[in-house]
Design a protein around this motif. Structure first.
Motif, mmCIF file in Angstrom:
data_model
loop_
_atom_site.group_PDB
_atom_site.id
_atom_site.type_symbol
_atom_site.label_atom_id
_atom_site.label_comp_id
_atom_site.label_asym_id
_atom_site.label_seq_id
_atom_site.Cartn_x
_atom_site.Cartn_y
_atom_site.Cartn_z
ATOM 1 N N PRO B 272 43.907 43.593 31.848
ATOM 2 C CA PRO B 272 42.398 42.062 31.370
ATOM 3 C C PRO B 272 42.118 42.783 30.446
ATOM 4 O O PRO B 272 41.169 41.748 30.315
ATOM 5 C CB PRO B 272 41.494 43.330 32.344
ATOM 6 N N ILE B 300 43.438 44.403 39.172
ATOM 7 C CA ILE B 300 43.870 43.583 40.198
ATOM 8 C C ILE B 300 42.228 42.548 40.771
ATOM 9 O O ILE B 300 41.883 41.703 40.661
ATOM 10 C CB ILE B 300 43.321 44.736 41.392
ATOM 11 N N GLU B 301 41.149 43.458 40.101
ATOM 12 C CA GLU B 301 39.862 42.795 40.004
ATOM 13 C C GLU B 301 39.603 41.965 38.616
ATOM 14 O O GLU B 301 38.911 41.018 38.979
ATOM 15 C CB GLU B 301 38.612 43.456 39.145
ATOM 16 N N ALA B 530 40.208 49.110 29.634
ATOM 17 C CA ALA B 530 39.916 47.912 30.536
ATOM 18 C C ALA B 530 38.663 49.358 30.895
ATOM 19 O O ALA B 530 37.355 49.235 31.457
ATOM 20 C CB ALA B 530 39.904 47.945 31.690
ATOM 21 N N ASP B 536 34.495 54.751 34.754
ATOM 22 C CA ASP B 536 34.348 53.046 34.709
ATOM 23 C C ASP B 536 35.666 52.475 35.716
ATOM 24 O O ASP B 536 35.162 51.435 36.291
ATOM 25 C CB ASP B 536 35.359 53.054 33.262
ATOM 26 N N ARG B 539 33.394 52.081 39.100
ATOM 27 C CA ARG B 539 32.729 50.837 39.078
ATOM 28 C C ARG B 539 33.234 49.701 38.771
ATOM 29 O O ARG B 539 32.897 48.430 39.658
ATOM 30 C CB ARG B 539 32.156 50.878 37.711
ATOM 31 N N TRP B 540 34.574 49.078 38.599
ATOM 32 C CA TRP B 540 35.689 48.270 38.560
ATOM 33 C C TRP B 540 35.632 48.168 39.839
ATOM 34 O O TRP B 540 35.727 46.771 40.821
ATOM 35 C CB TRP B 540 36.867 48.386 37.983
#
Lengths: 554, 554
Positions: B272, B300-301, B530, B536, B539-540
Motif C-alpha cells: 500500500p 486488501i484494504e 503500512a 496497526d 486498525r486497518w
C-alpha cells in the motif's frame, strides 16, 4: 497510515442474491427452493446467468451435463451473451453452438476431442477467443485463483428433495467445479437422472447446490476408455512385449498411469501371459491411477493389481467394480467413488511412470496431438507426462531413472515418461516429423506458444515397432535426436538418421532393438493376449462386465 | 485363457465390518451409531484400530486432532502396535509419543516443525522408520495410490446427530484424508468442538464418517502465519523494496504465493505504500494462493487484492474474512472455506511466482530447511517452489521468465521461484554454504537422497540485502555459482567470489545491487511499512482482526 478506502466487499454475494431473487420472482423456487420443473429450465438460466459471466458447463471425458448445455444454447443471446466458458471438455455439439449462436465468446478448456475441427473453424472466423488450453489439474487450480466460475452447470446421478447430490461412479470434475463456484458467491445448478427420497450416499451436500432439474434423459456418457482386444495388432503386441521387458521390468514400475489406446491396452492384456511368464507378477503394475479400462480385467483377475484409483468410471464396468472393492475405491452403497482432481494428483506425484501415445513427435522429443485444422487439447497428459520437480519420496524406478538422467550422484530421481507409437499412423502419416503441426496451429490460434502436449525434456523413452530409445542416457541434443531417428523406422526422419551414430547408441544400450531385448518378433502374436475379444473380457469378469452394445458382436 | 483364481475381493470391507462389530459389541454405537461418549474413546480406538494399520492423525499447519492423538497415545501398545502414520504434520508431542511408547514404528509425512529434534533422536535410536518426507500434495496423491489410510482420525468444528461435519474456516487436509479413507474400506473418526442440531453448513457428508466424539476442549490451532510488523527490520524493508521493484514490477507478477516469514510479511506491508507509489496497484499481487496472513490486511484494504484462496485459516482472522467475501472463499454461513489440496494445486499450476525463505543454500542454488539434529520436513514449498512442466497456459510473467531461461525462441514459460534470505541468520550462521547440512542428515536418516527443499534448477532469483541474483539469465553452472556468491555478502562463500566474474554478471544485469535498481538503502526505513504493529493491523481491519493474546501488547 492511510484510511481504508470505502468499498463494497460483498458484491459477489449481493449479485448472487439478486440472481436468486430473479429466479424466485419467476416462481422458480419450490417449497425447498431447489427443484426446478424441466420446462422452466430456460427461464431459470436466463434469470441467474448474466452477460459476461464465467460459466462452467460440466463436461469431462465421459459425464456430460448435456441437457443443461443444450438448454443454455437455446437461451436468448439478447439476454445471455459474452459468456466465458471455463471447463475441462468442449465435446458436445451444443458446446460449440454457444459460440456460433453468440452466447459465449471466450473459452478456457483442456480437451475438445470430436469438436476439434469446428473449434478451429470458429477460431479462424474470430468468433471465439481461446484463453488457453490446459491440462485438467491446471484448470482446476485456476478455478480457485483467477478463473472462478460465476455459474456451474453440472451433472449428477440423483438428487433428494433438499438438494443433496449422489454422483454415482462418475464423480470426475464435479467436486472441484462445485467447491470453487459455491464458495465464491456463484450459482450451482445440477441436472439429475433421477429424484430419490433417500440417496444411496451423499456426494455433494445440499448446502453447495442451488437448483436441481430432472433431465428428460440420463446424462450422456461416452465409453472413451474401452478398446476391443480384437483390434489389437501383432505390431502392438510386439511393442507391448518390448515395453514390458525393456522398461516395466527393468525399472520395476509398480505405480503407473496408462494413456488411452490400443498400444497400452495390449500391455494390459499381456500382463497375465507374457509378464507373468517373465515372473513379474507382484513386481510391476500393482498400483494404478487409471480409469477402469475393461482391458485391465484379466490383469486384475490374475492378481497383478492391488489398487486402482479412477478419474471417472467406464460404461459397463459398474457391477465389476462393485464386486472388486479391494481394488477400486467404492462407497458404502457399493458404487465407485472416482475423482479427477485426486487421481490427477496421484498421477502427477505418486506414479513412477506415464505411458501414452501421440500423433506427432519432433526430433527434440516434443509431442503433440494437435494436427492442422483441429484444436483438440491435451486432457491429462501434460500433467501426468511431466516430471514433477516437487516430488520428494523415492522409489526404485524413480531413483534408477534419476541416475540414468543425472549420473550416479544424482540428488533427485526422475519420472518415467514413455511415448509409445507406431512409426506411421493411419493413412501412412509419419508420426516422427521435423516440425510439429503445432507450430502452424499456434499461428491459426494466435496463441503465445505452440500447443505441445508433452515437452521433449520430460520424455524418458520412445517405444516403436523398431525398438526402444532411452532418452535419459543421451548426453547431448544430438544424441537425443539420433536416438529418436534410430527408432523412427522408414519415416523420412528415420531414413535420415546418422547410421554410425545410431549404431554407437545401440552399442551403449540407448537404442535397443527387439533382439537386443531377447525378443523374437515372430513370437509377437495375438495368441499372447489374455483376451482377444470383448467377449473374452466378459468371460474373465465372470459376466460382471456389461459392454455397451456397440462393443457386442455376439 | 486361464481361469480366474479364487480370491476374496472384499477383504477391506469385511475387515471394516469386523471393526465396526467390535465397536458395537462394546456398546459403542448409539441410536444412530456414530456418537461416542468421550470417556469411551480409548475403547473405540482399541476396537477399530489393528496392529499394522496405516493411520492418518489429522495434523496440519494449524488444525490438530490433538484429542484423538493423545487418546491414541494412551492406548495399549499390546493392543495397537506397528502402526504406520501417514499424515501431513508431526507437530504435537503426542505424535512423537506414539513412537516412543511403541504404538507406531513408521512415518510418512510432510512437516514436523517443533518436533524436529525429537524426531531426529528417534531416527538415531532406530525406533522409527521414515518412509519419506513429502510435500503436501504429493502425500495426498499417495493417499489415493499406495498409502491409503485404514483409519483416519480427524478434527472438525461441529457434528450433527447423523454425523455430518462442519469444518468451519479450517478445512485444510480434511477432504483429502476422509475421501481416501472412507472409500477404501477405512474407518473415519472425528473429534468435534461442539455438537449442533443443525450445522451452519455441511462440509463432510455423514455417509463418509463412522464416529464422532465431543472433545473435552476445542482442537488446537496454531497461529502459524501471524507476523508482528514490529519485528520487521530495515534490512527486511530493503529486501522487500528490491523484490517489489526488481521482480514483482519487472515481471508483472499478479498471481502468487508467499511463504511464511518476516521477509515476505515486509513485502505485504509495502504494497500500500512503496508499491502504490511505484504505480503498481492493479498491476501486481492481485490473485493469491495464501493463508489469511494478517499482514495482508493493509494491501486488501488498499484495493491491491482481488482474490485469496487459502489452505487453512489463521487465528483471529475469521470476522475479517467473513466481512471480505469478495476476496476470500466463504460459505453461505459466512465463514471461510479453505482447502489445502486445491490451494496447493492453484499454487503449483496457477501461480506465476513462489517466494519464500530458507535456512541454507548451496552454490548450485539447492536449499534446505534441514539442519543437523532436526528433521523438519518441507510442507508446501517443494510443490509451490517447483516449475510445473505440465503447465500450458501463458501469462506475461511466465513468458518473460521462460524467454530469460531458454532464450527468445522458448517453447515454454517458466515459473518464478524466488528465495529471499539475509546472508546470515540467527547466531551469525551463514545461509550460503558450500555443502548443505542435508547431506549429513541424509546419513542420519538413512534416506536415499538428501532432504533438499527446493532444487537449485527450479530457483529463478535469490534476493539478499546485497542484491538480486537472476539465475534464469545464467548460461553455465559457473555463472550460476558466481551469481549466488555475488549476493552472499560477507559469508565465507560470498567472500570467495570471483570479483571480476561477478562484476561481469552485474554488467549483464544478472547481479543487481540496490543502486542498480534505483533504490537508496537509506530510504529503507520502517516508516515505509503500512502497519508497524499488530495494533496497526487491527486498525486497518476496522477492528475486525482479533489477534491472539500473545500478539497483543496494548
Amino acid at each position: 497510515m492511510n484510511a481504508p478506502l470505502p468499498r463494497n466487499w460483498d458484491s459477489l454475494r449481493q449479485s448472487r442474491g439478486r440472481r436468486l431473487e430473479r429466479a424466485a420472482s419467476l416462481g422458480l423456487a419450490g417449497k425447498n427452493g431447489k427443484e426446478i420443473p424441466v420446462d422452466r429450465i430456460i427461464d431459470l438460466l436466463e434469470a441467474v446467468i448474466q452477460p459476461g459471466d464465467r460459466v462452467c458447463l460440466e463436461g469431462n471425458n465421459q459425464k456430460q451435463a448435456d441437457f443443461l448445455s443444450e438448454s443454455l444454447a437455446d437461451c436468448s443471446p439478447e439476454r445471455i451473451n459474452h459468456l466465458s466458458l471455463v471447463q475441462s471438455v468442449l465435446a458436445l455439439p451444443s458446446h460449440v453452438d454457444l459460440f456460433e449462436r453468440g452466447l459465449a465468446n471466450r473459452l478456457d478448456f483442456s480437451f475438445s476431442g470430436p469438436q476439434g475441427a469446428r473449434l478451429a473453424k470458429l477460431v479462424q472466423e474470430q468468433r471465439i477467443e481461446i484463453g488457453a488450453i490446459h491440462t485438467y489439474l491446471e484448470l482446476f487450480g485456476r478455478y480457485f485463483l483467477d478463473l472462478t466460475p460465476n455459474v456451474a452447470l453440472i451433472a449428477a446421478q440423483a438428487a433428494d428433495a433438499d438438494g443433496n447430490l449422489y454422483l454415482g461412479p462418475n464423480t470426475e470434475d464435479t467436486p472441484a467445479i462445485v467447491e470453487a463456484t459455491a464458495f465464491k458467491g456463484g450459482i450451482v445448478i445440477a441436472q439429475v437422472n433421477e429424484r430419490l427420497e433417500k440417496l444411496p450416499r451423499v456426494d455433494v451436500p445440499a448446502d453447495w447446490v442451488d437448483f436441481t432439474v430432472l433431465a428428460p434423459k440420463p446424462n450422456y456418457i461416452e465409453p472413451l476408455f474401452t478398446r476391443d482386444p480384437a483390434q489389437i495388432t501383432e505390431v502392438q503386441v510386439l511393442m507391448a512385449m518390448m515395453a514390458i521387458k525393456g522398461i516395466y521390468a527393468e525399472y520395476g514400475v509398480t505405480r503407473l498411469n496408462h494413456g488411452i489406446g490400443f498400444d497400452t491396452a495390449a500391455i494390459e492384456l499381456l500382463l497375465p501371459t507374457y509378464a507373468a511368464d517373465l515372473g513379474l507378477k507382484g513386481k510391476i503394475c500393482t498400483h494404478w491411477a487409471l480409469n477402469p479400462h475393461p482391458t485391465l480385467i484379466p490383469a486384475i483377475e490374475s492378481g497383478f493389481v492391488e489398487s486402482v484409483h479412477c478419474f471417472g468410471s467406464e460404461v459397463g464396468m459398474d457391477a465389476y467394480i462393485s464386486a472388486r472393492s479391494d481394488v477400486f475405491f467404492t462407497g458404502a452403497d457399493g458404487s465407485m467413488r472416482s475423482n479427477r482432481a485426486f487421481s490427477q494428483t496421484a498421477g502427477l506425484y505418486a506414479c513412477d511412470m506415464f505411458i501414452g501415445s501421440t500423433l506427432q513427435m519432433d526430433m527434440a522429443g516434443n509431442s503433440s496431438t494437435a494436427t492442422l485444422g483441429r484444436i483438440t487439447g491435451f486432457g491429462g497428459a501434460p500433467n501426468m507426462g511431466s516430471d514433477p520437480h516437487g516430488r520428494r519420496h523415492a522409489s526404485p524406478a524413480w531413483l534408477k531413472a534419476g541416475r540414468e538422467a543425472y549420473g550416479p550422484n544424482a540428488i533427485r530421481g526422475r519420472k518415467l515418461v514413455v511415448q509409445m507409437v507406431e512409426t506411421f499412423r493411419e493413412h501412412m502419416a509419419p508420426v516422427f516429423v521435423e516440425e510439429l503441426d503445432a507450430w502452424q496451429l499456434q499461428k491459426t490460434m494466435g496463441a503465445e506458444l505452440p500447443p505441445i502436449m508433452i515437452y521433449g525434456d520430460d520424455v524418458s523413452h520412445v517405444v516403436t515397432e523398431e525398438g526402444i530409445a532411452n532418452l535419459l542416457l543421451c548426453r547431448s541434443p544430438e544424441e537425443r535426436e539420433q536416438a529418436i531417428r534410430g527408432v523412427a523406422g522408414f519415416t523420412p526422419v528415420g531414413l535420415a538418421r546418422d547410421k554410425a551414430m545410431v549404431e554407437n547408441l545401440r552399442d551403449r544400450g540407448i537404442v535397443r532393438r527387439p533382439e537386443d531385448l531377447g525378443i523374437d518378433p515372430r513370437q509377437a502374436t495375438r495368441d499372447l493376449l489374455a483376451a482377444r475379444s470383448v467377449k473374452d473380457l466378459v468371460r474373465w469378469s465372470g459376466g460382471l462386465y456389461a459392454p455397451p452394445s456397440r462393443f457386442r458382436n455376439w
